[in-house]
Design an enzyme around this catalytic site. Structure first.
Site, PDB file in Angstrom:
ATOM      1  N   HIS A 233      -8.868   3.836  -2.079  1.00  0.00           N
ATOM      2  CA  HIS A 233      -7.511   3.331  -1.846  1.00  0.00           C
ATOM      3  C   HIS A 233      -7.062   2.407  -2.975  1.00  0.00           C
ATOM      4  O   HIS A 233      -7.026   1.193  -2.814  1.00  0.00           O
ATOM      5  CB  HIS A 233      -7.477   2.619  -0.491  1.00  0.00           C
ATOM      6  CG  HIS A 233      -6.132   2.107  -0.072  1.00  0.00           C
ATOM      7  ND1 HIS A 233      -4.938   2.631  -0.537  1.00  0.00           N
ATOM      8  CD2 HIS A 233      -5.791   1.112   0.788  1.00  0.00           C
ATOM      9  CE1 HIS A 233      -3.932   1.969   0.011  1.00  0.00           C
ATOM     10  NE2 HIS A 233      -4.414   1.041   0.819  1.00  0.00           N
TER      11      HIS A 233
ATOM     12  N   CYS B 281       0.824  -1.223   0.000  1.00  0.00           N
ATOM     13  CA  CYS B 281       0.000   0.000   0.000  1.00  0.00           C
ATOM     14  C   CYS B 281       0.851   1.263   0.000  1.00  0.00           C
ATOM     15  O   CYS B 281       0.335   2.360  -0.201  1.00  0.00           O
ATOM     16  CB  CYS B 281      -0.932   0.010   1.200  1.00  0.00           C
ATOM     17  SG  CYS B 281      -1.693  -1.589   1.499  1.00  0.00           S
TER      18      CYS B 281
END
Lengths: 138, 393
Positions: free
Chosen positions: B336, B87
């Site tokens: 995201h 991430c």
């Protein structure tokens, strides 16, 4: 599609998964589990002796994985049980490890509860049942 | 070390785009970034590209993704590389690009991120995310990223008296902020009651504590600060950038109520910028799960570790508070797209510090310094950036 842990890879960790074999650093004396090439406490020792952990410890933190939130290889488990608890356990020798909690109590789980390791079926991949440790309340 | 400036930035809207693949998403963000350069920029003068991506649509193009994307936008000969730290892939692409310019090796580079998450089933998506944590132990305990962050949340509640309600306050705030952001995935408010009673995911989290799966891309154009004014009279300076790692697995870490990677990355960034947490006017932080934003407040020095819930209770981090956090809507509501997230934060800050937040209601006024914070997985990696507006005399 599940987490792919090949059969040889699983095999290599059998001492840890079946017998909780950790390593005591010959330099600082502390116990690493899972094993490291260099001690995670003193960051210098690279020679170890094997030690079998007792499997006894206390719940350091916990979660309950909901049926819909389980990873694919545990989805069937989650469907049968509705949900399952995962605990971070602080072992009496020092290391923390993560595993499922079996036979969760009806009145709820809390931090600090004493637990012990038990040998259980973890999951199945490539036609081979993978065994390892889980915990139960003492 | 050379100074580093951002002279252009662009991003797609975040969301679910079945009609667009990684190439199309990247191109859209790149062309918007190019267009944002006030005095124009000849793309052929771009020297290198660092592109963050975890899986490019779950393995569609794992190898050599960067040249594929650059070839798609007419720059087939640029030095291009994919950067991967789960991430934090976008954050590490930006960090690597900033180091390349700071070293003096390059004057003009692209930092970018892209992720195409909505092409695959939810179980395949969970597989790809899951194998970015510790596969051998965390994963074989039947845990997920939500489960790992849930362990942190439960421990935080135990040690510091954080309540379930505080977690939900993060989700409510970030959803409210996303309403006015044209780039956000979920532009709708949720009530505290809704946020506290969602479908369970991993106790104490319900679905409203978790960031979504998202398609999106973000592109940032960096140059040597010495030449920034050739391109614009309103550059944004990258005054500090830090990055660090930690043990991948949660069981190897000393504490689970603070991320050492964030603390180290922040210390490096603050030191380079020569400022401290009290100088920051607003921040974009990594709220992949609600607890992650709470951890960030302490680790970035916005409050003491363990006291983050008081910032929420006081409304300090709301859009009209003393330190707005995630004015964009954050990972929770802006979305995201794994590899894009770190660069998307830089896009938001670039726009805000140039007074170009699009909707006047979301423009943060009189801001001088901003910070962005991007975490890999459950804290195995983190990158922190400090930005300064450049239109001051």
């Amino acid at each position: 599609m599940g987490a792919h842990i090949s059969i040889p890879m699983y095999q290599r960790a059998v001492p840890q998964r079946y017998r909780l074999i950790g390593q005591r650093c010959l330099k600082c004396g502390r116990v690493n589990f899972p094993p490291k090439a260099v001690c995670k406490y003193c960051l210098t020792g690279s020679e170890f002796e094997n030690v079998q952990l007792s499997g006894r410890g206390t719940i350091y933190s916990y979660t309950i994985i909901a049926g819909g939130g389980a990873p694919p290889e545990f989805a069937e488990d989650a469907r049968c049980k509705g949900s399952y608890p995962v605990v971070l356990v602080e072992l009496e020798e020092g290391p923390r490890i993560i595993a499922q909690l079996v036979n969760p109590p009806g009145e709820g789980i809390s931090i600090g509860m004493p637990v012990e390791a038990v040998f259980r079926r973890i999951y199945e991949e490539e036609g081979v049942i993978r065994y390892g440790f889980k915990f139960r309340l003492v | 070390m050379e100074g580093v400036a951002i002279i252009g930035a662009g991003q797609t809207r975040y969301g679910d785009f079945p009609g667009k693949g990684v190439k199309e998403l990247f191109a859209e963000a790149y062309l918007e970034a190019l267009k944002s350069v006030d005095h124009g920029l000849d793309p052929q003068t771009i020297q290198a590209a660092y592109i963050g991506c975890l899986s490019a649509g779950s393995g569609f193009q794992l190898g050599q993704l960067a040249p594929l994307l650059m070839g798609h936008v007419g720059l087939p000969h640029v030095n291009a590389v994919r950067v991967e730290n789960a991430c934090a892939s976008g954050g590490f692409a930006l960090y690597t690009a900033a180091c390349a310019v700071a070293s003096g090796k390059f004057d003009l580079v692209v930092a970018a991120g892209v992720e195409k998450m909505r092409d695959v089933s939810s179980s395949k998506g969970r597989y790809w995310l899951g194998v970015s944590g510790d596969t051998e132990y965390e994963r074989l305990a039947g845990s997920t990223f939500a489960g790992i962050y849930a362990l942190m949340a439960a421990r935080y509640m135990h040690e510091y008296g954080l309540k379930r309600e505080h977690l939900s306050m993060v989700a409510v705030k970030n959803h409210r902020n996303a309403v006015a952001n044209p780039k956000a995935q979920f532009r709708r408010e949720i009530t505290l009651e809704q946020a506290m009673n969602g479908v369970p995911v991993a106790h104490p989290f319900n679905v409203w504590d978790c960031s979504p799966t998202t398609d999106g891309a973000a592109v940032v154009l960096l140059c040597n600060a010495k030449i920034a004014r050739q391109f614009t009279s309103k550059p944004v300076y990258l005054k500090g950038f830090g990055a660090a790692s930690d043990y991948l697995a949660i069981h190897d870490r000393n504490t689970v109520t603070s991320l050492a990677a964030t603390r180290r990355a922040a210390a490096e960034a603050y030191k380079q910028a020569g400022i401290g947490p009290s100088d920051i006017d607003f921040a974009e932080v990594h709220d992949c799960f609600t607890i992650a934003e709470i951890l960030a407040y302490g680790d970035l020095g916005f409050c003491e570790v363990g006291r983050a819930h008081y910032l929420l209770e006081n409304g300090d981090t709301q859009l009209d508070g003393r330190l707005p956090v995630n004015a964009s809507g954050g990972l929770k509501a802006k979305g995201h797209p794994i590899g894009a997230t770190g660069c998307g934060m830089a896009c938001e800050i670039f726009k805000q510090l140039r007074d170009e937040a699009m909707e006047p209601s979301r423009q943060i006024k009189n801001a001088r310094y901003a910070l962005s914070h991007n975490v890999g997985g459950s804290g195995g990696t983190a990158a922190v950036f400090i930005y300064q507006r450049g239109d001051e005399s």
